[in-house]
Design an enzyme around this catalytic site. Structure first.
Site, PDB file in Angstrom:
ATOM      1  CG  ASN A  77      48.783  47.645  45.307  1.00 10.76           C
ATOM      2  OD1 ASN A  77      48.125  48.641  45.578  1.00 10.76           O
ATOM      3  ND2 ASN A  77      48.367  46.738  44.440  1.00 10.76           N
ATOM      4  N   GLY A 120      47.177  49.208  48.309  1.00 19.00           N
ATOM      5  CA  GLY A 120      47.992  50.381  48.073  1.00 19.00           C
ATOM      6  C   GLY A 120      47.422  51.257  46.975  1.00 19.00           C
ATOM      7  NE  ARG A 152      47.993  47.724  38.641  1.00 18.45           N
ATOM      8  CZ  ARG A 152      46.993  46.934  38.250  1.00 18.45           C
ATOM      9  NH1 ARG A 152      46.239  46.320  39.150  1.00 18.45           N
ATOM     10  NH2 ARG A 152      46.743  46.762  36.965  1.00 18.45           N
ATOM     11  CB  CYS A 153      44.447  48.245  45.839  1.00 16.21           C
ATOM     12  SG  CYS A 153      45.238  46.627  45.828  1.00 16.21           S
ATOM     13  CG  MET A 154      43.336  52.485  47.735  1.00 13.32           C
ATOM     14  SD  MET A 154      43.743  53.626  49.085  1.00 13.32           S
ATOM     15  CE  MET A 154      45.373  54.216  48.563  1.00 13.32           C
TER      16      MET A 154
END
EC number: 3.5.3.6
Length: 407
Positions: free
Chosen positions: A351, A394, A396-398
């Site tokens: 991620n 990670g 990208r998620c954030m």
């Protein structure tokens, strides 16, 4: 120039929306964290320091960082937006007509910063100094929440996603996250960054009940050249995929959508936990989940009114190659032996957030996978993630890209 456009996953990232972990995470406990979709409780101050390092790393790459708390606070300074959001989040149906009216009145007297903090971070009955004639507060315990905290706002990727020249305001699968979308609806409607510039609303802008048409941004990869890759995970449904595809086709923003049917379990809650785009022809993949034979469909427009053709294709990898016009994809799998790879995937090794072609941000703890990226010619800008990683998300998620170049 203010440009609301995301043309790819790997072009130069120019502007991004983050949410620093603060009050909402202080309300996470071992007894409620699973209901709030976390596996563990985080050390909030340490998580904030790690998040600051993430934001600063983005800034070193010439990325403008917008913070959700700031945008929402500035939006609440607009009377029409404040009234709409209070009516939406503190509705008669959620609280009962008497208590909702009393609560809206009390909250409306707060300054913009304090109100933003409570809407994002939650409010317990013990913190509410309000005499009420309603049944609801009389029946609740002091530590029950009047306003549920929204710790998953940390993962700004999911609530909305910008796809080429427009945005999808995503109907979220889990009740713990459904209120998040209204904050983005208000920001995109009233905040000057967005209100003064035209863009397309694909999906989720109105007050409809979307039933089973769920979609979350972690499942949506804007791979470029008019193509979108979407994972049908435990949180994104075929109905959600088709509704977004129809809007993309109707507005002429995409020429194909590739939809992959993913296993429905926690370790791959979204496509981007097992697959991310790192360079034009390069992807990071967790092979234990992303098998070559995963059922895959290609959606293409039929006419210009949103109708579409749906065909099953034998290989998602070949479908991506065709969409990007490359002979073959370079696949980098999660590093280490089978034990190490499983651990690192769980800690978001796949991620990563691409900031420009071949340059990504990822957690420093994933040493085996980061080493494989480096050997494959991918530069990894590492950030600390011992606390942030407990949230199962990670870089990208954030992050929610608002502006990114195409390829």
């Amino acid at each position: 120039m203010n440009r609301l456009y995301v043309g790819s996953e790997v072009g130069q990232l120019r502007r991004v929306l983050l949410n620093r972990p603060e009050r909402a995470l202080t309300h996470l406990t071992p007894s409620n964290c699973h209901e709030l979709l976390f596996d563990d409780v985080l050390a909030v101050e340490a998580a904030g320091v790690e998040h600051d390092a993430f934001a600063n790393t983005l800034r070193t790459q010439d990325v403008e960082v917008l913070l959700l708390h700031d945008l929402l606070e500035e939006t609440l300074a607009i009377p029409e937006a404040r009234q709409w959001l209070l009516n939406t989040q503190i509705s008669d149906f959620r609280f009962g007509p008497t208590f909702a009216r009393e609560l809206r009145h009390a909250l409306n007297h707060l300054d913009d910063h304090h109100l933003t903090t409570l809407l994002l971070g939650g409010l317990a009955f013990s913190e509410l100094h309000l005499e009420s004639d309603s049944m609801l507060p009389k029946m609740r315990q002091p530590l029950d929440f009047v306003i549920e905290p929204l710790p998953n706002h940390l993962f700004t990727r999911d609530t909305s996603c910008w796809v080429y020249g427009g945005v999808s305001l995503n109907p979220m699968m889990k009740p713990a996250r459904q209120r998040e979308t209204n904050h983005l609806r208000a920001i995109y409607r009233w905040h000057p960054i967005f209100a003064q510039h035209p863009f397309i609303h694909y999906f989720g802008i109105d007050d409809l009940h979307y039933d089973n048409a769920n979609i979350e941004g972690g499942d949506v990869l804007v791979i470029g050249k008019g193509a979108v890759l979407i994972g049908m995970s435990e949180r994104t449904s075929p109905q959600g995929v088709e509704n977004l595809a129809a809007a993309l086709f109707k507005h002429g923003q995409a020429s194909k959508v590739i939809a992959i049917n993913l296993p429905k379990h926690r370790s791959c809650m979204h496509l981007d936990t097992v697959m991310t785009h790192m360079d034009v022809d390069t992807f990071s993949v967790y092979p234990e989940v992303m098998r070559k034979d995963l059922p895959t469909w290609r959606l293409t427009p039929k006419g210009n009114n949103g109708d579409m053709r749906v065909e099953q294709v034998p290989s998602y990898l070949h479908a991506i190659e065709q969409a990007l016009g490359v002979d073959y994809l370079k696949i980098i799998t999660t590093g280490g032996n089978s034990y190490e790879a499983e651990r690192e995937q769980w800690n978001d090794a796949n991620n990563v957030l691409t900031v420009k072609p071949g340059v990504v941000i990822g957690y420093e703890r994933n040493v085996y996978t980061n080493e494989k990226y480096d050997k494959a010619g991918i530069k990894v800008l590492t950030i600390p993630g011992n606390e942030l990683g407990r949230g199962r998300g990670g870089a990208r998620c954030m992050s929610c890209p608002i502006e990114r170049d195409g390829i």
